[in-house]
Design a protein around this motif. Structure first.
Motif, PDB file in Angstrom:
ATOM      1  N   ASN A 135     102.223  36.458 104.439  1.00  0.00           N
ATOM      2  CA  ASN A 135     102.248  35.066 103.999  1.00  0.00           C
ATOM      3  C   ASN A 135     103.125  34.932 102.752  1.00  0.00           C
ATOM      4  O   ASN A 135     103.677  35.907 102.244  1.00  0.00           O
ATOM      5  N   GLY A 136     103.247  33.694 102.255  1.00  0.00           N
ATOM      6  CA  GLY A 136     104.126  33.442 101.113  1.00  0.00           C
ATOM      7  C   GLY A 136     103.737  34.216  99.871  1.00  0.00           C
ATOM      8  O   GLY A 136     104.604  34.747  99.162  1.00  0.00           O
ATOM      9  N   ARG A 137     102.439  34.298  99.584  1.00  0.00           N
ATOM     10  CA  ARG A 137     101.981  35.022  98.403  1.00  0.00           C
ATOM     11  C   ARG A 137     102.308  36.501  98.510  1.00  0.00           C
ATOM     12  O   ARG A 137     102.750  37.125  97.538  1.00  0.00           O
ATOM     13  N   GLN A 138     102.109  37.077  99.691  1.00  0.00           N
ATOM     14  CA  GLN A 138     102.392  38.497  99.883  1.00  0.00           C
ATOM     15  C   GLN A 138     103.888  38.787  99.787  1.00  0.00           C
ATOM     16  O   GLN A 138     104.297  39.796  99.209  1.00  0.00           O
TER      17      GLN A 138
ATOM     18  N   PHE B 267     106.034  37.102  98.052  1.00  0.00           N
ATOM     19  CA  PHE B 267     106.425  36.971  96.647  1.00  0.00           C
ATOM     20  C   PHE B 267     106.029  38.211  95.858  1.00  0.00           C
ATOM     21  O   PHE B 267     106.843  38.759  95.104  1.00  0.00           O
ATOM     22  N   TYR B 268     104.792  38.680  96.028  1.00  0.00           N
ATOM     23  CA  TYR B 268     104.295  39.787  95.217  1.00  0.00           C
ATOM     24  C   TYR B 268     104.944  41.121  95.589  1.00  0.00           C
ATOM     25  O   TYR B 268     105.327  41.901  94.711  1.00  0.00           O
TER      26      TYR B 268
END
Length: 295
Positions: A199-202, A204-205
């Motif tokens: 997902n987007g958070r993963q 990004f991180y």
């Protein structure tokens, strides 16, 4: 001497002659002043007279007992921490938004970058007027009690007025640097991560953040220096008040050196500040160096 050795010697001489002017200027403008400053920090020089005495480490020992210096250091460390946090978060958010290629993006880039083109003192004077008359006037008109008071007049709130002014100007350059770092991320990696269900958070991180860490490290050091050397905004907004609540290290050093005429003591404080910046910067660079991605 063979031909190869002669060519190497000539090349080295050429390189030396190219860097010589810069080295001379750097020595005269940086190395020599630092050396002189370190020397005078061990004296009781008043900044004008030719007669002064060597006092050894007494200036540095006096700093440890100086409440004014400790208060200024506490203010600067608190201010620098808030400045770094606010600017870096805003810079990353703005960079990610502008990397989406939204409609009207060029206009937005021009608008948000405008503060970077204005001098710090000018911005400080503008915000001084906003805090002194603009916001309180709006508060009076709307009947909002919280807005009626000048934020710079309170000992506990003045720092936030200075911080807001500084953030408004300082976020532009870091945003540009983060955008340039985002351009280096291979699109195939992001596409592969999306296909694998990240997902987007993963994304990004685990991907984006790793690629922009080197730039964030540079931004951190620049903001740390800016936060610990803050002077212009304070002079334009509060001049260190109210009641010394916003007196920074640089303002304290200026007043001790040029108002109290204790130049040697002021330089010793400046040396301590330089040491603090160097230690924190080196530690932070080593910390992020372990986590960045190498090609």
């Amino acid at each position: 001497m063979n031909v190869k050795s002669k060519k190497n010697r000539d090349r080295n001489i050429t390189h030396f002659l190219y860097i010589l002017p810069n080295f001379i200027l750097y020595s005269l403008l940086s190395i020599v002043p630092i050396g002189l400053g370190l020397y005078y920090s061990f004296t009781n020089w008043n900044g004008i007279g030719k007669n002064y005495k060597m006092v050894g480490f007494s200036n540095y020992i006096k700093i440890l007992k100086d409440r004014r210096f400790r208060r200024a250091v506490t203010f600067n460390l608190r201010y620098a921490a808030m400045l770094i946090l606010c600017v870096m978060i805003l810079a990353v958010i703005l960079a990610l938004l502008m990397d989406l290629k939204l409609k009207g993006q060029n206009v937005f880039r021009a608008v948000y970058f405008f503060p970077a083109c204005v001098s710090m003192l000018t911005i400080g004077l503008i915000f001084n007027y906003i805090f002194f008359q603009g916001i309180p006037g709006i508060g009076e008109y709307l009947g909002i009690e919280a807005l009626k008071k000048n934020i710079l007049s309170g000992r506990s709130t003045a720092i936030y007025g200075i911080l807001a002014t500084n953030v408004w100007k300082s976020v532009a350059i870091p945003t540009v640097l983060v955008i340039s770092a985002l351009q280096t991320i291979p699109g195939e990696i992001l596409e592969a991560a999306t296909v694998d269900g990240a997902n987007g958070r993963q994304r990004f991180y685990y991907i984006t953040l790793r690629y922009i860490l080197p730039i964030l490290s540079i931004i951190f050091v620049l903001l740390l220096k800016e936060g610990l050397m803050i002077y212009d905004y304070i002079m334009a907004l509060t001049t260190g008040g109210p009641a010394g609540a916003t007196e920074s290290i640089t303002l304290s050093i200026y007043r001790i050196g040029f108002e109290d005429m204790k130049f040697g003591y002021a330089i010793s404080q400046a040396m301590i500040v330089a040491f603090i910046i160097a230690v924190i910067s080196i530690a932070q660079i080593k910390f992020t160096d372990k986590r960045k991605i190498y090609d």
